[in-house]
Scaffold this motif. Structure first.
Motif, PDB file in Angstrom:
ATOM      1  N   GLN A  15       0.821  -1.212   0.000  1.00 60.09           N
ATOM      2  CA  GLN A  15       0.000   0.000   0.000  1.00 60.09           C
ATOM      3  C   GLN A  15       0.858   1.266   0.000  1.00 60.09           C
ATOM      4  OE1 GLN A  15      -2.684  -1.142   3.405  1.00 60.09           O
ATOM      5  NE2 GLN A  15      -4.246  -0.310   2.058  1.00 60.09           N
ATOM      6  N   SER A  21      -4.233   2.580  -8.244  1.00 64.18           N
ATOM      7  CA  SER A  21      -5.337   2.092  -7.409  1.00 64.18           C
ATOM      8  C   SER A  21      -5.307   0.575  -7.282  1.00 64.18           C
ATOM      9  CB  SER A  21      -6.679   2.529  -8.009  1.00 64.18           C
ATOM     10  OG  SER A  21      -6.770   3.933  -8.050  1.00 64.18           O
ATOM     11  N   PHE A  24      -2.825  -0.552  -4.697  1.00 66.91           N
ATOM     12  CA  PHE A  24      -3.307  -0.219  -3.356  1.00 66.91           C
ATOM     13  C   PHE A  24      -4.390  -1.201  -2.904  1.00 66.91           C
ATOM     14  CE2 PHE A  24      -5.567   2.071  -0.053  1.00 66.91           C
ATOM     15  CZ  PHE A  24      -4.549   2.723   0.633  1.00 66.91           C
ATOM     16  N   ARG A  28      -4.603  -3.682   0.297  1.00 68.50           N
ATOM     17  CA  ARG A  28      -5.759  -3.616   1.212  1.00 68.50           C
ATOM     18  C   ARG A  28      -6.368  -5.000   1.419  1.00 68.50           C
ATOM     19  NH1 ARG A  28      -7.907  -3.333   4.989  1.00 68.50           N
ATOM     20  NH2 ARG A  28      -9.852  -2.334   5.646  1.00 68.50           N
ATOM     21  N   ASN A  77      -5.823   9.625  11.725  1.00 67.85           N
ATOM     22  CA  ASN A  77      -6.489  10.164  10.527  1.00 67.85           C
ATOM     23  C   ASN A  77      -6.773  11.659  10.676  1.00 67.85           C
ATOM     24  OD1 ASN A  77      -6.445   7.753   9.186  1.00 67.85           O
ATOM     25  ND2 ASN A  77      -8.516   7.166   9.744  1.00 67.85           N
ATOM     26  N   LEU A  80      -3.320  13.417  10.432  1.00 70.36           N
ATOM     27  CA  LEU A  80      -2.698  13.309   9.114  1.00 70.36           C
ATOM     28  C   LEU A  80      -3.545  13.923   8.003  1.00 70.36           C
ATOM     29  CD1 LEU A  80      -1.354   9.672   9.508  1.00 70.36           C
ATOM     30  CD2 LEU A  80       0.029  11.759   9.432  1.00 70.36           C
ATOM     31  N   SER A  81      -4.834  14.167   8.278  1.00 69.27           N
ATOM     32  CA  SER A  81      -5.689  14.785   7.253  1.00 69.27           C
ATOM     33  C   SER A  81      -5.247  16.211   6.938  1.00 69.27           C
ATOM     34  CB  SER A  81      -7.144  14.797   7.729  1.00 69.27           C
ATOM     35  OG  SER A  81      -7.291  15.632   8.864  1.00 69.27           O
ATOM     36  N   ASP A  86       1.995  13.586   0.006  1.00 73.59           N
ATOM     37  CA  ASP A  86       1.756  12.147   0.050  1.00 73.59           C
ATOM     38  C   ASP A  86       2.114  11.527   1.396  1.00 73.59           C
ATOM     39  OD1 ASP A  86       0.831  12.108  -2.491  1.00 73.59           O
ATOM     40  OD2 ASP A  86       2.702  11.409  -3.419  1.00 73.59           O
ATOM     41  N   GLY A  88       0.998  12.106   4.215  1.00 70.61           N
ATOM     42  CA  GLY A  88      -0.205  11.870   5.024  1.00 70.61           C
ATOM     43  C   GLY A  88      -0.755  10.468   4.876  1.00 70.61           C
ATOM     44  N   TRP A  89      -1.084  10.098   3.626  1.00 73.21           N
ATOM     45  CA  TRP A  89      -1.680   8.773   3.429  1.00 73.21           C
ATOM     46  C   TRP A  89      -0.633   7.667   3.562  1.00 73.21           C
ATOM     47  CZ3 TRP A  89      -0.007   5.414  -0.294  1.00 73.21           C
ATOM     48  CH2 TRP A  89       0.687   5.924  -1.401  1.00 73.21           C
ATOM     49  N   ALA A  92      -0.274   6.946   7.294  1.00 74.05           N
ATOM     50  CA  ALA A  92      -1.507   6.315   7.781  1.00 74.05           C
ATOM     51  C   ALA A  92      -1.570   4.829   7.412  1.00 74.05           C
ATOM     52  CB  ALA A  92      -2.720   7.051   7.214  1.00 74.05           C
ATOM     53  N   THR A  93      -1.156   4.491   6.203  1.00 74.49           N
ATOM     54  CA  THR A  93      -1.188   3.085   5.791  1.00 74.49           C
ATOM     55  C   THR A  93       0.016   2.315   6.327  1.00 74.49           C
ATOM     56  OG1 THR A  93      -0.154   3.741   3.696  1.00 74.49           O
ATOM     57  CG2 THR A  93      -2.547   3.478   3.708  1.00 74.49           C
TER      58      THR A  93
END
Length: 415
Positions: A15, A21, A24, A28, A77, A80-81, A86, A88-89, A92-93
């Protein structure tokens, strides 16, 4: 667990390094596969190593950590929002791989299940593992040797039964209990609470406080999940789950009623928010952990892993249906129910209370072998609390309870 952790880490890496997509989504899927494995392996392992008087506390802990995970995810979240890059996500992952690394570090210190070792004919290893996880008094009193003897005398030594045996006349009732309670856990809206809290608050006009209310909701649920771990071994599975279901029904109806008023007052809004938080708090203290506890202990020795596997798989399928349909029920395009969605979950919670009364037996404080005796007696669920096993399984469970009570008395005397 080693395989589970590796799958989790690989999924997180896929991820984080995604440039499409499709990549990712593959990551997931692997992460969710690891979640399914955890929900299967962990409660089964805990049910096999824990003494009967503490089994509800230990197995119920999975709900605490699921709730704690939701709290950490919500806080991460929200923070990091604010990132516009990049990072941020990706952070989070990437965080998803951290628990797996921690578990891998602890696995070398984790003994195999004595029941599994006995099923493989490794008696000396089983006794050694049991002595590691039992207290000094249990070792000194010879309770560990008695427990090993009880395991050798039970179905634990029998060859594992095929999948088809889950639905034969001897096991159909046990399998249906595991499936039903796992489905009810999802159908009363646990995903609605944990995954769509902020979305719900935005939908009912509380967008400015959506993440704050969701964080409070998760924080309160962490506390009640800890309380629930104590309740099951104190008051029993049936009573805690029954009262939890009807209380959820009340709070969900309040959410639907107060939240759907055309001209909602400040008091109505506050009442709806409070009801949402209290509903989630009750869920995570009662039906949430009860599903894992019951599914883990209801299966017979030759089918325990398969019973838990099919129950958790069903839980995931029902959970997927809930997750998939909730946005369409909550907003537009779709049914646009908003707060009225609470009525749907309330209906399932009410059905859950009825089901518990008529179909859920009391398994508190019973050895897993004594549970076999209980089902063999074919008592109706509402009479199961008074059943007393006559075999070695019941004797071992009672001996453990006596040892624990003796320890408590000695601690009081010291004070």
């Amino acid at each position: 667990m080693m395989v589970t952790c590796l799958v989790q880490i690989i999924g997180a890496v896929i991820q984080v390094t995604s440039h499409s997509s499709a990549q990712f989504i593959v990551g997931r899927i692997l992460i969710y596969l690891a979640v399914g494995l955890v929900e299967n392996v962990v409660p089964t392992y805990e049910s096999e190593i824990c003494p009967a008087p503490l089994r509800g506390f230990c197995v119920g802990s999975i709900q605490l950590f699921l709730t704690f995970g939701s709290l950490i995810a919500g806080i991460a979240n929200q923070y990091l929002s604010k990132y516009s890059s990049d990072a941020g996500w990706m952070i989070a992952t990437g965080v998803q791989g951290v628990p797996a690394v921690i578990i891998l570090a602890g696995l070398p210190f984790t003994p195999n299940s004595p029941r599994w070792l006995i099923s493989k004919g490794r008696r000396s290893e089983a006794l050694k593992a049991l002595q590691r996880i039992r207290n000094k008094q249990a070792n000194d009193s010879g309770l560990c040797e008695l427990e090993i003897f009880a395991l050798e005398s039970s179905d634990n030594n029998s060859e594992k039964a095929p999948w088809s045996a889950l639905f034969n006349s001897a096991n159909r009732r046990r399998t249906s209990i595991a499936l039903a309670i796992m489905a009810l856990q999802q159908l009363t809206g646990v995903t609605f609470s944990s995954s769509y809290g902020p979305t719900f608050y935005k939908k009912v006009g509380l967008g400015d406080m959506a993440f704050t209310y969701a964080a409070i909701n998760n924080g309160v649920s962490v506390v009640t999940a800890m309380i629930g771990m104590i309740l099951f071994d104190t008051f029993g599975r049936r009573d805690v789950t029954f009262h939890g279901c009807w209380l959820q029904t009340v709070f969900l109806c309040l959410i639907g009623g107060l939240g759907s008023k055309p001209h909602r007052t400040t008091g109505d809004t506050n009442g709806m928010v409070a009801s949402f938080i209290l509903y989630a708090a009750v869920l995570h203290a009662t039906l949430g952990p009860s599903a894992y506890i019951t599914a883990a202990e209801v299966g017979t020795a030759t089918l325990r892993e398969k019973t838990m596997a099919i129950a958790t798989a069903f839980n995931v399928v029902v959970g997927f249906v809930v997750v998939y349909t909730t946005p369409y029920l909550l907003s537009t395009p779709g049914a646009n129910l908003g707060a009225k969605l609470g009525y749907i979950w309330a209906g399932f919670a009410g059905v859950g209370a009825i089901w518990v009364w008529f179909f859920m037996p009391e398994l508190k404080g019973r050895g897993l072998e004594e549970i076999d005796e209980l089902f063999a007696a074919k008592l109706p669920a509402w009479r199961s609390k008074k059943f007393v096993g006559s075999g070695l399984g019941g004797a071992v469970a009672n001996s453990k309870e006596d040892v624990m009570q003796k320890e408590q008395v000695e601690e009081v005397e010291k004070v």
